[in-house]
Design a protein around this motif. Sequence first.
Motif, mmCIF file in Angstrom:
data_model
loop_
_atom_site.group_PDB
_atom_site.id
_atom_site.type_symbol
_atom_site.label_atom_id
_atom_site.label_comp_id
_atom_site.label_asym_id
_atom_site.label_seq_id
_atom_site.Cartn_x
_atom_site.Cartn_y
_atom_site.Cartn_z
ATOM 1 N N ASN A 112 29.353 45.131 15.504
ATOM 2 C CA ASN A 112 29.903 43.915 14.910
ATOM 3 C C ASN A 112 31.434 43.960 14.839
ATOM 4 N N LEU A 113 31.995 45.144 14.594
ATOM 5 C CA LEU A 113 33.442 45.286 14.569
ATOM 6 C C LEU A 113 34.036 45.069 15.949
ATOM 7 N N LEU A 114 33.323 45.527 16.977
ATOM 8 C CA LEU A 114 33.831 45.377 18.335
ATOM 9 C C LEU A 114 33.823 43.922 18.784
ATOM 10 N N LEU A 115 32.873 43.139 18.301
ATOM 11 C CA LEU A 115 32.785 41.744 18.720
ATOM 12 C C LEU A 115 34.078 40.984 18.439
ATOM 13 N N SER A 116 34.730 41.323 17.345
ATOM 14 C CA SER A 116 35.956 40.620 16.984
ATOM 15 C C SER A 116 37.095 40.889 17.964
ATOM 16 N N SER A 117 36.998 42.024 18.701
ATOM 17 C CA SER A 117 38.054 42.349 19.661
ATOM 18 C C SER A 117 37.721 41.875 21.071
ATOM 19 N N LEU A 118 36.506 41.371 21.275
ATOM 20 C CA LEU A 118 36.104 40.876 22.587
ATOM 21 C C LEU A 118 36.049 39.350 22.538
ATOM 22 N N ALA A 119 37.185 38.734 22.772
ATOM 23 C CA ALA A 119 37.307 37.295 22.582
ATOM 24 C C ALA A 119 36.385 36.501 23.500
ATOM 25 N N ASP A 120 36.109 37.027 24.705
ATOM 26 C CA ASP A 120 35.296 36.266 25.649
ATOM 27 C C ASP A 120 33.833 36.679 25.637
ATOM 28 N N CYS A 121 33.453 37.440 24.620
ATOM 29 C CA CYS A 121 32.064 37.914 24.560
ATOM 30 C C CYS A 121 31.130 36.759 24.209
ATOM 31 N N ASP A 122 30.056 36.616 24.977
ATOM 32 C CA ASP A 122 29.118 35.512 24.762
ATOM 33 C C ASP A 122 27.762 36.006 24.268
ATOM 34 N N LEU A 123 27.727 37.216 23.703
ATOM 35 C CA LEU A 123 26.480 37.785 23.220
ATOM 36 C C LEU A 123 26.596 38.183 21.759
ATOM 37 N N SER A 124 25.481 38.174 21.073
ATOM 38 C CA SER A 124 25.442 38.667 19.704
ATOM 39 C C SER A 124 25.442 40.184 19.724
ATOM 40 N N ALA A 125 25.663 40.786 18.554
ATOM 41 C CA ALA A 125 25.696 42.244 18.473
ATOM 42 C C ALA A 125 24.365 42.845 18.913
ATOM 43 N N SER A 126 23.256 42.171 18.569
ATOM 44 C CA SER A 126 21.938 42.712 18.908
ATOM 45 C C SER A 126 21.702 42.736 20.412
ATOM 46 N N ARG A 127 22.403 41.868 21.169
ATOM 47 C CA ARG A 127 22.253 41.836 22.624
ATOM 48 C C ARG A 127 23.373 42.620 23.310
ATOM 49 N N LEU A 128 24.578 42.590 22.723
ATOM 50 C CA LEU A 128 25.709 43.296 23.321
ATOM 51 C C LEU A 128 25.478 44.797 23.317
ATOM 52 N N PRO A 199 36.349 38.143 37.820
ATOM 53 C CA PRO A 199 35.934 38.194 36.411
ATOM 54 C C PRO A 199 34.519 37.658 36.237
ATOM 55 N N ARG A 200 33.834 38.170 35.231
ATOM 56 C CA ARG A 200 32.469 37.708 34.949
ATOM 57 C C ARG A 200 32.504 36.245 34.526
ATOM 58 N N ALA A 201 31.777 35.409 35.266
ATOM 59 C CA ALA A 201 31.813 33.968 35.008
ATOM 60 C C ALA A 201 30.666 33.504 34.119
ATOM 61 N N GLU A 202 29.583 34.257 34.069
ATOM 62 C CA GLU A 202 28.430 33.857 33.265
ATOM 63 C C GLU A 202 27.739 35.097 32.706
ATOM 64 N N PRO A 203 26.931 34.902 31.664
ATOM 65 C CA PRO A 203 26.269 36.071 31.049
ATOM 66 C C PRO A 203 25.387 36.813 32.042
ATOM 67 N N LEU A 204 25.327 38.114 31.883
ATOM 68 C CA LEU A 204 24.455 38.932 32.720
ATOM 69 C C LEU A 204 23.006 38.681 32.317
ATOM 70 N N LYS A 205 22.121 38.695 33.287
ATOM 71 C CA LYS A 205 20.712 38.461 33.016
ATOM 72 C C LYS A 205 20.106 39.654 32.274
ATOM 73 N N LEU A 206 19.312 39.354 31.260
ATOM 74 C CA LEU A 206 18.601 40.377 30.511
ATOM 75 C C LEU A 206 17.107 40.085 30.543
ATOM 76 N N HIS A 207 16.303 41.139 30.610
ATOM 77 C CA HIS A 207 14.857 40.972 30.570
ATOM 78 C C HIS A 207 14.402 40.814 29.114
ATOM 79 N N ASP A 208 13.245 40.197 28.942
ATOM 80 C CA ASP A 208 12.679 40.063 27.602
ATOM 81 C C ASP A 208 12.123 41.388 27.086
#
Length: 285
Positions: A112-128, A199-208
């Motif tokens: 959660n602390l790291l999320l604040s430093s990753l401005a372009d992050c499009d994932l929650s902590a549980s997924r990141l 640069p990464r243009a869209e979220p990486l695919k994740l399996h369920d």
Amino acid sequence: MKSKQLVRLQQQFLRSLHAEPSEWLLNEIEPANGFDSAQAVLNTYLSRAVSRTVDPLRQIYRHVSWILGTQAFEALVSDFYAEALGEPLSPAALSGEFTAFVEDRFGQKHCNLLLSSLADCDLSASRLSPLVIGVAMLDWRINSCKLAPKREHESQDELLRILNHRSYLWARPRLGRGTRIFHSIVDFEDLLQADLSKPRAEPLKLHDRPNPYLVYCSASNKVLTIAIDGATQRILSQCDGTHTLASIFYEAMLFGDSKSVSIEKIRDLIRDEVIVHFQFELATT
């Protein structure tokens, strides 16, 4: 034999990689032309030492850098170096240390602390968290596979011939050294097709749910990462020189796979250069 003066000089230099240099060390340095102080000379050498130590990380963890972005990755490397050992490590040891560092840093308590430093992050902590750790472990496994000593490959014709021999059921298949089976929710086939120069243009695919993957080195020394199914995973997990084909086929039967299906999977693994050797004596290593 090194003199005591040289040993102390080396010790003080390594200490300066993570702390202020001692007055003794600065007094030992005589600035050459172009340097205005002993500190300037030391700063140049320290900068080069740091660069030589962490440069392998930039080459090994290319996918982590792509996921996080160059700025966030460089900050991560700097944080790692600040906590790392003073002396340079081999790339293999360094990558192991860095993977453990990433796993700790991107654990739930820190994520959660790291999320604040990753401005372009499009994932929650549980997924990141599982994403970055999974990609770091993939980069580490690929590098480890490259560095693993190579097992002598038998020709595919010879391996396929053994499958037609009357004693084939007692053959014990083996994989190349460095081959690893693992599970991940990251879609690595999608990741490995990405253009890392952009640069990464869209979220990486994740399996369920976690899917099994295989990292191995082909006969042409190319490291490959492929998705595998459960039946193939069960076969590969027994290709360590201690299980005969008879026992492998028997276990496959318990899971509903016929002998003919298992033999065909063995043939495919030979053609893909995953199974590289058959032995008939029991492996002890």
